[in-house]
Write a protein that holds these residues in place. Structure first.
Motif, PDB file in Angstrom:
ATOM      1  N   GLU A   1      -2.653   2.151  12.553  1.00  0.00           N
ATOM      2  CA  GLU A   1      -1.609   2.832  11.782  1.00  0.00           C
ATOM      3  C   GLU A   1      -1.522   2.404  10.329  1.00  0.00           C
ATOM      4  O   GLU A   1      -1.036   3.155   9.493  1.00  0.00           O
ATOM      5  CB  GLU A   1      -0.253   2.616  12.454  1.00  0.00           C
ATOM      6  N   ARG A   2      -1.973   1.186  10.006  1.00  0.00           N
ATOM      7  CA  ARG A   2      -1.846   0.731   8.613  1.00  0.00           C
ATOM      8  C   ARG A   2      -2.908  -0.293   8.285  1.00  0.00           C
ATOM      9  O   ARG A   2      -3.444  -0.962   9.180  1.00  0.00           O
ATOM     10  CB  ARG A   2      -0.456   0.139   8.359  1.00  0.00           C
ATOM     11  N   ILE A   3      -3.219  -0.424   7.009  1.00  0.00           N
ATOM     12  CA  ILE A   3      -4.198  -1.398   6.540  1.00  0.00           C
ATOM     13  C   ILE A   3      -3.721  -2.791   6.942  1.00  0.00           C
ATOM     14  O   ILE A   3      -2.566  -3.150   6.697  1.00  0.00           O
ATOM     15  CB  ILE A   3      -4.383  -1.291   5.016  1.00  0.00           C
TER      16      ILE A   3
ATOM     17  N   TYR B   1       0.827  -1.210   0.000  1.00  0.00           N
ATOM     18  CA  TYR B   1       0.000   0.000   0.000  1.00  0.00           C
ATOM     19  C   TYR B   1       0.862   1.261   0.000  1.00  0.00           C
ATOM     20  O   TYR B   1       1.943   1.301   0.580  1.00  0.00           O
ATOM     21  CB  TYR B   1      -0.922   0.006   1.217  1.00  0.00           C
ATOM     22  N   LEU B   2       0.351   2.296  -0.658  1.00  0.00           N
ATOM     23  CA  LEU B   2       1.035   3.583  -0.687  1.00  0.00           C
ATOM     24  C   LEU B   2       0.900   4.278   0.671  1.00  0.00           C
ATOM     25  O   LEU B   2      -0.022   3.983   1.434  1.00  0.00           O
ATOM     26  CB  LEU B   2       0.411   4.487  -1.750  1.00  0.00           C
ATOM     27  N   PRO B   3       1.794   5.218   0.961  1.00  0.00           N
ATOM     28  CA  PRO B   3       1.630   6.007   2.187  1.00  0.00           C
ATOM     29  C   PRO B   3       0.255   6.667   2.266  1.00  0.00           C
ATOM     30  O   PRO B   3      -0.350   6.727   3.340  1.00  0.00           O
ATOM     31  CB  PRO B   3       2.752   7.046   2.086  1.00  0.00           C
ATOM     32  N   GLU B   4      -0.249   7.162   1.123  1.00  0.00           N
ATOM     33  CA  GLU B   4      -1.564   7.805   1.109  1.00  0.00           C
ATOM     34  C   GLU B   4      -2.668   6.849   1.546  1.00  0.00           C
ATOM     35  O   GLU B   4      -3.631   7.250   2.217  1.00  0.00           O
ATOM     36  CB  GLU B   4      -1.895   8.334  -0.296  1.00  0.00           C
ATOM     37  N   GLU B   5      -2.549   5.589   1.135  1.00  0.00           N
ATOM     38  CA  GLU B   5      -3.575   4.607   1.484  1.00  0.00           C
ATOM     39  C   GLU B   5      -3.548   4.289   2.970  1.00  0.00           C
ATOM     40  O   GLU B   5      -4.603   4.200   3.626  1.00  0.00           O
ATOM     41  CB  GLU B   5      -3.388   3.351   0.632  1.00  0.00           C
TER      42      GLU B   5
ATOM     43  N   GLN C   1      -5.596   5.292   8.625  1.00  0.00           N
ATOM     44  CA  GLN C   1      -5.429   5.917   9.940  1.00  0.00           C
ATOM     45  C   GLN C   1      -6.577   6.880  10.231  1.00  0.00           C
ATOM     46  O   GLN C   1      -7.193   6.838  11.302  1.00  0.00           O
ATOM     47  CB  GLN C   1      -4.101   6.668   9.998  1.00  0.00           C
ATOM     48  N   ALA C   2      -6.858   7.755   9.265  1.00  0.00           N
ATOM     49  CA  ALA C   2      -7.896   8.768   9.470  1.00  0.00           C
ATOM     50  C   ALA C   2      -9.279   8.135   9.596  1.00  0.00           C
ATOM     51  O   ALA C   2     -10.068   8.503  10.477  1.00  0.00           O
ATOM     52  CB  ALA C   2      -7.873   9.767   8.314  1.00  0.00           C
ATOM     53  N   LEU C   3      -9.576   7.176   8.717  1.00  0.00           N
ATOM     54  CA  LEU C   3     -10.906   6.572   8.722  1.00  0.00           C
ATOM     55  C   LEU C   3     -11.105   5.643   9.902  1.00  0.00           C
ATOM     56  O   LEU C   3     -12.208   5.568  10.463  1.00  0.00           O
ATOM     57  CB  LEU C   3     -11.147   5.836   7.401  1.00  0.00           C
ATOM     58  N   TYR C   4     -10.065   4.929  10.297  1.00  0.00           N
ATOM     59  CA  TYR C   4     -10.182   4.083  11.492  1.00  0.00           C
ATOM     60  C   TYR C   4     -10.580   4.943  12.686  1.00  0.00           C
ATOM     61  O   TYR C   4     -11.484   4.585  13.453  1.00  0.00           O
ATOM     62  CB  TYR C   4      -8.869   3.357  11.766  1.00  0.00           C
ATOM     63  N   ARG C   5      -9.908   6.059  12.860  1.00  0.00           N
ATOM     64  CA  ARG C   5     -10.199   6.910  14.013  1.00  0.00           C
ATOM     65  C   ARG C   5     -11.595   7.522  13.929  1.00  0.00           C
ATOM     66  O   ARG C   5     -12.290   7.662  14.944  1.00  0.00           O
ATOM     67  CB  ARG C   5      -9.121   7.984  14.136  1.00  0.00           C
TER      68      ARG C   5
ATOM     69  N   MET D   1     -15.167 -14.865   4.434  1.00  0.00           N
ATOM     70  CA  MET D   1     -15.751 -13.534   4.309  1.00  0.00           C
ATOM     71  C   MET D   1     -15.086 -12.764   3.168  1.00  0.00           C
ATOM     72  O   MET D   1     -13.883 -12.491   3.212  1.00  0.00           O
ATOM     73  CB  MET D   1     -15.587 -12.747   5.608  1.00  0.00           C
ATOM     74  N   PRO D   2     -15.846 -12.423   2.119  1.00  0.00           N
ATOM     75  CA  PRO D   2     -15.272 -11.639   1.020  1.00  0.00           C
ATOM     76  C   PRO D   2     -14.777 -10.286   1.521  1.00  0.00           C
ATOM     77  O   PRO D   2     -15.407  -9.660   2.372  1.00  0.00           O
ATOM     78  CB  PRO D   2     -16.461 -11.456   0.060  1.00  0.00           C
ATOM     79  N   CYS D   3     -13.645  -9.868   1.007  1.00  0.00           N
ATOM     80  CA  CYS D   3     -13.040  -8.626   1.495  1.00  0.00           C
ATOM     81  C   CYS D   3     -12.304  -7.929   0.369  1.00  0.00           C
ATOM     82  O   CYS D   3     -11.298  -8.431  -0.135  1.00  0.00           O
ATOM     83  CB  CYS D   3     -12.083  -8.931   2.647  1.00  0.00           C
ATOM     84  N   THR D   4     -12.793  -6.763  -0.039  1.00  0.00           N
ATOM     85  CA  THR D   4     -12.077  -5.956  -1.015  1.00  0.00           C
ATOM     86  C   THR D   4     -10.820  -5.383  -0.362  1.00  0.00           C
ATOM     87  O   THR D   4     -10.716  -5.311   0.861  1.00  0.00           O
ATOM     88  CB  THR D   4     -12.966  -4.815  -1.533  1.00  0.00           C
ATOM     89  N   GLN D   5      -9.869  -4.955  -1.180  1.00  0.00           N
ATOM     90  CA  GLN D   5      -8.560  -4.552  -0.668  1.00  0.00           C
ATOM     91  C   GLN D   5      -8.207  -3.091  -0.937  1.00  0.00           C
ATOM     92  O   GLN D   5      -7.214  -2.596  -0.423  1.00  0.00           O
ATOM     93  CB  GLN D   5      -7.479  -5.448  -1.276  1.00  0.00           C
ATOM     94  N   TYR D   6      -8.991  -2.417  -1.742  1.00  0.00           N
ATOM     95  CA  TYR D   6      -8.706  -1.007  -2.033  1.00  0.00           C
ATOM     96  C   TYR D   6      -9.404  -0.128  -0.994  1.00  0.00           C
ATOM     97  O   TYR D   6     -10.291  -0.574  -0.256  1.00  0.00           O
ATOM     98  CB  TYR D   6      -9.186  -0.640  -3.441  1.00  0.00           C
ATOM     99  N   ILE D   7      -9.011   1.132  -0.940  1.00  0.00           N
ATOM    100  CA  ILE D   7      -9.588   2.057   0.037  1.00  0.00           C
ATOM    101  C   ILE D   7     -10.167   3.273  -0.675  1.00  0.00           C
ATOM    102  O   ILE D   7      -9.682   3.678  -1.743  1.00  0.00           O
ATOM    103  CB  ILE D   7      -8.531   2.473   1.085  1.00  0.00           C
TER     104      ILE D   7
END
Length: 302
Positions: free
Chosen positions: A113-115, A73-77, A82-86, A154-160
C-alpha cells in the motif's frame, strides 16, 4: 547501482501543488496484455520530487528514514508504489526464482500500500540478515558503491519513477532497490555474494588492478543485476534489475535466444554495464547457490 544528483533545492519546491497531477491514465498494453490503469505521476512532477528527495537524503544516515517535505511521500508516489508492486509481483510470481519469491514475501514482507519506511525496514533487515539500508541521494562512484557493500550497507534511492517508465527505467529508483536488491539480501548465498563483491573491489583497488575492477563490474551486472537461473527445467530470474523492471523480465523470458550459459569467459566477452536499455545477453546459472559459488571462486582467482 544507484546514481542521482546531489543538490539542495529551494524550499519553495517542497510545496509544489499536488492536485494538478492527480488522476488516472491508461497505459499501452505490455506484450499484448493490457494492464489496468496506472496512477498519473508524470515526468514533470517526478523530476521535481527526485531533486527534492535527493537533497534531503544527502543528510540522512544509514538506517534512517529521510524527512521528505512537506510531509513524506505524496499520494501519487504511494499510488505508483501500489501499482508497480502489484505489477512486479505478478510478473515475478511467474518468472522469478523460488528463492526470490520467498525472500520478497517472508523476508522483505512489504506492505503493497505504501513505500516502505526505511528505518522500520532497515531494523528488520539488520535483525534478520546483518545488513542495513543506506539511503543515497547522489551520484556514487563504483568505489563508493562497493565500499558500502563491504560494510553490508545496501545503497537505496528514495524517489520513484514516473508512470511513463513503469515497465523499465534506466534510472534506478526505489522500485529497483526495494523490489530488486533488498529482498535478495534475505537469500543467504546472495547476501554473502554481495558483500564479497565489496571485499574483492577493495582488494583490487589496493592492488591497483584496474582491469580486474572493470571485470568485477561486468560480473556484478551479469549476475546480481541481470542473472537468470534454472529451476525445475525452466529459466527463472534472480537479478535485481531484471526482476524490478517488469518489462525487461518479460523481454528476457520471451527472448530465449538471448540466454547464454553462465560462464566467466562468456560474461567477459558478452557482458555489459549499459543501463540505457534491455540487456543484449542474459546469463543462466544452474541454480542460485551454484551461481554464487562460481562467482566466489572466480573472485578468489582475481
Amino acid at each position: 547501482m544507484a546514481s542521482v544528483a546531489l543538490r539542495r533545492l529551494p524550499k519553495a519546491l517542497a510545496t509544489q501543488a499536488h492536485s494538478p497531477f492527480r488522476g488516472v491514465v491508461s497505459e499501452a498494453s505490455l506484450h499484448g496484455r493490457a494492464p489496468p490503469p496506472l496512477p498519473h505521476y508524470p515526468p514533470e512532477l517526478a523530476r521535481v520530487r527526485k531533486r527534492l528527495i535527493n537533497a534531503v537524503v544527502a543528510e540522512t544516515k544509514v538506517g534512517r528514514t529521510p524527512q521528505i517535505p512537506p510531509g513524506g511521500y505524496l499520494p501519487e508516489e504511494n499510488e505508483m508504489w501500489q501499482a508497480l508492486y502489484r505489477r512486479v509481483f505478478a510478473a515475478a510470481s511467474e518468472h522469478a526464482c523460488a528463492e526470490y519469491l520467498e525472500a520478497l514475501e517472508t523476508g522483505a514482507a512489504y506492505s503493497p500500500e505504501r513505500i516502505p519506511d526505511i528505518e522500520h525496514f532497515s531494523a528488520r533487515l539488520h535483525r534478520l540478515t546483518g545488513w542495513e539500508v543506506a539511503p543515497v541521494g547522489g551520484a556514487i562512484s563504483s568505489e563508493q558503491f562497493f565500499a558500502l557493500l563491504e560494510r553490508r550497507h545496501m545503497p537505496c534511492t528514495q524517489y520513484i519513477r514516473p508512470h511513463t517508465k513503469y515497465a523499465f527505467t534506466e534510472d534506478p529508483d526505489c522500485i529497483h532497490e526495494m523490489l530488486g536488491h533488498l529482498p535478495a539480501l534475505f537469500i543467504p548465498s546472495w547476501a554473502k555474494l554481495s558483500q564479497a563483491f565489496g571485499e574483492t573491489a577493495r582488494r583490487l583497488q589496493e592492488e591497483g588492478k584496474e582491469e580486474k575492477l572493470q571485470q568485477l563490474s561486468l560480473m556484478y551486472f551479469a549476475v546480481i543485476e541481470k542473472g537468470l537461473v534454472k529451476e525445475n527445467g525452466k529459466v527463472k530470474a534472480i537479478g535485481a534489475s531484471v526482476i524490478s523492471g517488469s518489462g525487461e523480465l518479460l523481454h528476457a523470458m520471451e527472448h530465449t535466444g538471448k540466454h547464454l550459459p553462465f560462464d566467466v569467459d562468456l560474461v567477459m566477452k558478452y557482458g555489459s554495464t549499459d543501463e540505457s536499455d534491455f540487456m543484449e545477453w542474459f546469463f543462466v546459472g544452474e541454480s542460485v547457490d551454484s551461481m554464487a559459488a562460481q562467482v566466489h571462486e572466480w573472485m578468489d582467482s582475481l
